[in-house]
Scaffold this active site. Sequence first.
Site, PDB file in Angstrom:
ATOM      1  N   GLY A 110     -13.887  -6.828  10.790  1.00  0.00           N
ATOM      2  CA  GLY A 110     -13.419  -6.066   9.640  1.00  0.00           C
ATOM      3  C   GLY A 110     -14.283  -6.188   8.398  1.00  0.00           C
ATOM      4  N   LYS A 131       8.378   2.900  13.823  1.00  0.00           N
ATOM      5  CA  LYS A 131       7.293   3.090  12.857  1.00  0.00           C
ATOM      6  C   LYS A 131       6.125   3.856  13.467  1.00  0.00           C
ATOM      7  CE  LYS A 131       5.693  -0.049   9.686  1.00  0.00           C
ATOM      8  NZ  LYS A 131       5.495  -1.456   9.240  1.00  0.00           N
ATOM      9  N   ARG A 143       4.548  -2.910  17.324  1.00  0.00           N
ATOM     10  CA  ARG A 143       5.694  -3.759  17.693  1.00  0.00           C
ATOM     11  C   ARG A 143       7.007  -3.003  17.449  1.00  0.00           C
ATOM     12  NH1 ARG A 143       6.450  -9.026  14.038  1.00  0.00           N
ATOM     13  NH2 ARG A 143       6.421  -7.373  12.470  1.00  0.00           N
ATOM     14  N   LYS A 168       0.804  -1.225   0.000  1.00  0.00           N
ATOM     15  CA  LYS A 168       0.000   0.000   0.000  1.00  0.00           C
ATOM     16  C   LYS A 168       0.839   1.278   0.000  1.00  0.00           C
ATOM     17  CE  LYS A 168      -4.112  -1.968   2.036  1.00  0.00           C
ATOM     18  NZ  LYS A 168      -5.042  -2.003   3.156  1.00  0.00           N
TER      19      LYS A 168
HETATM   20  P1  ATR Z   1      -1.078  -2.465   6.093  1.00  0.00           P
HETATM   21  O1  ATR Z   1      -0.651  -1.463   5.094  1.00  0.00           O
HETATM   22  O2  ATR Z   1      -2.143  -3.380   5.568  1.00  0.00           O
HETATM   23  O3  ATR Z   1      -1.448  -1.879   7.408  1.00  0.00           O
HETATM   24  P2  ATR Z   1       1.634  -3.033   6.811  1.00  0.00           P
HETATM   25  O4  ATR Z   1       2.004  -1.646   6.451  1.00  0.00           O
HETATM   26  O5  ATR Z   1       2.503  -4.153   6.330  1.00  0.00           O
HETATM   27  O6  ATR Z   1       0.181  -3.411   6.290  1.00  0.00           O
HETATM   28  O7  ATR Z   1       1.460  -3.094   8.395  1.00  0.00           O
HETATM   29  C1  ATR Z   1       1.279  -4.273   9.065  1.00  0.00           C
HETATM   30  C2  ATR Z   1       1.195  -3.988  10.562  1.00  0.00           C
HETATM   31  O8  ATR Z   1       1.056  -5.261  11.234  1.00  0.00           O
HETATM   32  C3  ATR Z   1       2.454  -3.331  11.139  1.00  0.00           C
HETATM   33  O9  ATR Z   1       2.063  -2.456  12.163  1.00  0.00           O
HETATM   34  C4  ATR Z   1       3.216  -4.528  11.709  1.00  0.00           C
HETATM   35  O10 ATR Z   1       4.091  -4.213  12.764  1.00  0.00           O
HETATM   36  P3  ATR Z   1       5.646  -3.824  12.490  1.00  0.00           P
HETATM   37  O11 ATR Z   1       5.646  -2.390  12.085  1.00  0.00           O
HETATM   38  O12 ATR Z   1       6.324  -4.058  13.785  1.00  0.00           O
HETATM   39  O13 ATR Z   1       6.109  -4.743  11.404  1.00  0.00           O
HETATM   40  C5  ATR Z   1       2.078  -5.367  12.208  1.00  0.00           C
HETATM   41  N1  ATR Z   1       2.439  -6.773  12.391  1.00  0.00           N
HETATM   42  C6  ATR Z   1       2.560  -7.723  11.449  1.00  0.00           C
HETATM   43  N2  ATR Z   1       2.917  -8.924  11.995  1.00  0.00           N
HETATM   44  C7  ATR Z   1       3.031  -8.688  13.330  1.00  0.00           C
HETATM   45  C8  ATR Z   1       3.371  -9.494  14.454  1.00  0.00           C
HETATM   46  N3  ATR Z   1       3.662 -10.801  14.300  1.00  0.00           N
HETATM   47  N4  ATR Z   1       3.377  -8.922  15.685  1.00  0.00           N
HETATM   48  C9  ATR Z   1       3.075  -7.617  15.852  1.00  0.00           C
HETATM   49  N5  ATR Z   1       2.750  -6.791  14.834  1.00  0.00           N
HETATM   50  C10 ATR Z   1       2.722  -7.310  13.588  1.00  0.00           C
END
Ligand code: ATR
Length: 275
Positions: free
Chosen positions: A238, A157, A153, A68
């Site tokens: 969702g 970010k 996490r 995205k």
């Molecule tokens: P989108 O655009 O759909 O929101 P993204 O930008 O890839 O997708 O964001 C995914 C979110 O899920 C992020 O906040 C990610 O956390 P990180 O910034 O630490 O990567 C979070 N996320 C994905 N897998 C995770 C996990 N196993 N534990 C905690 N957060 C997770």
Amino acid sequence: MANNNEKLIGIIGYPLKQSLSPLLHNYWIEKNNINAHYTAFTISNLENINKAMKVLNIKGLNVTIPYKKKIIKYLDEIEITAERMGAVNTILNIKGKLKGYNTDIYGFKQGLDYFKKWDKEKPVVIIGAGGAAESAIYALIKISCKQVYVMNRTLSKSKKLADKYKNVNIAKWLSYDIINQAGLIINTTSLGMIGYPNLQLNLKDTLKDLKVYDVVYNPLDTGLIKEAKIRGLDYMSGLTMFLGQAQKSFNLWFNKSPIIDKALLKLLHQHLRLK
Ligand code: ATR
């Protein structure tokens, strides 16, 4: 059966196993008698996406995880909100010019409106800091939420995201001192989605009128939604957001407003149950 005039639309992402977008859009395409087909394109990079869309004359695309934000530099034009957010979930091919839009904000708001009454003075907790989190922030700011906390996490970010908006703060991953005072909590991460572990959140000490919103729709009953149900809290899955963003994308591509009828919901639920 494909023919020369059939318009091709679809979704790009990686992985795409959990997406119900093809089922949904092809249902609306048929209902509206449109000569088009919606296809899922699982792609491992975006390198030639601009050229590919033009050469294949793809009318439009949805963009999902993890592209995205990354998609932006490959587009010719970006609608103002999507540009400000830095996230695009819909592309429209306007006579060979690729324009990016964000319909997630609209979809998110559709789900949020389900909670008839909630206290906007209380903290709102957003879990995650990706594109979905930013759509939520955008919608919340529009309705004047004063205290928004981002818990991600990866702290760097959350910081980057919070710095862009007024009244948006950062907090450590799952800070219960804030969660237990919140009026609304939103999961915008991939946690809970098919193929991902659940978000491990304990809601036993929250305010009784806490609203729980999970942007994950497949499965409908994520670990978070189950926890909300156990605690007797008002919740929203969702699916409404998913349907809302899709309606808006469909409208951009075909200039038609597709309807969410009973047959469609039945179809989606059958599919969701099978997962
Ligand atoms: P989108 O655009 O759909 O929101 P993204 O930008 O890839 O997708 O964001 C995914 C979110 O899920 C992020 O906040 C990610 O956390 P990180 O910034 O630490 O990567 C979070 N996320 C994905 N897998 C995770 C996990 N196993 N534990 C905690 N957060 C997770």
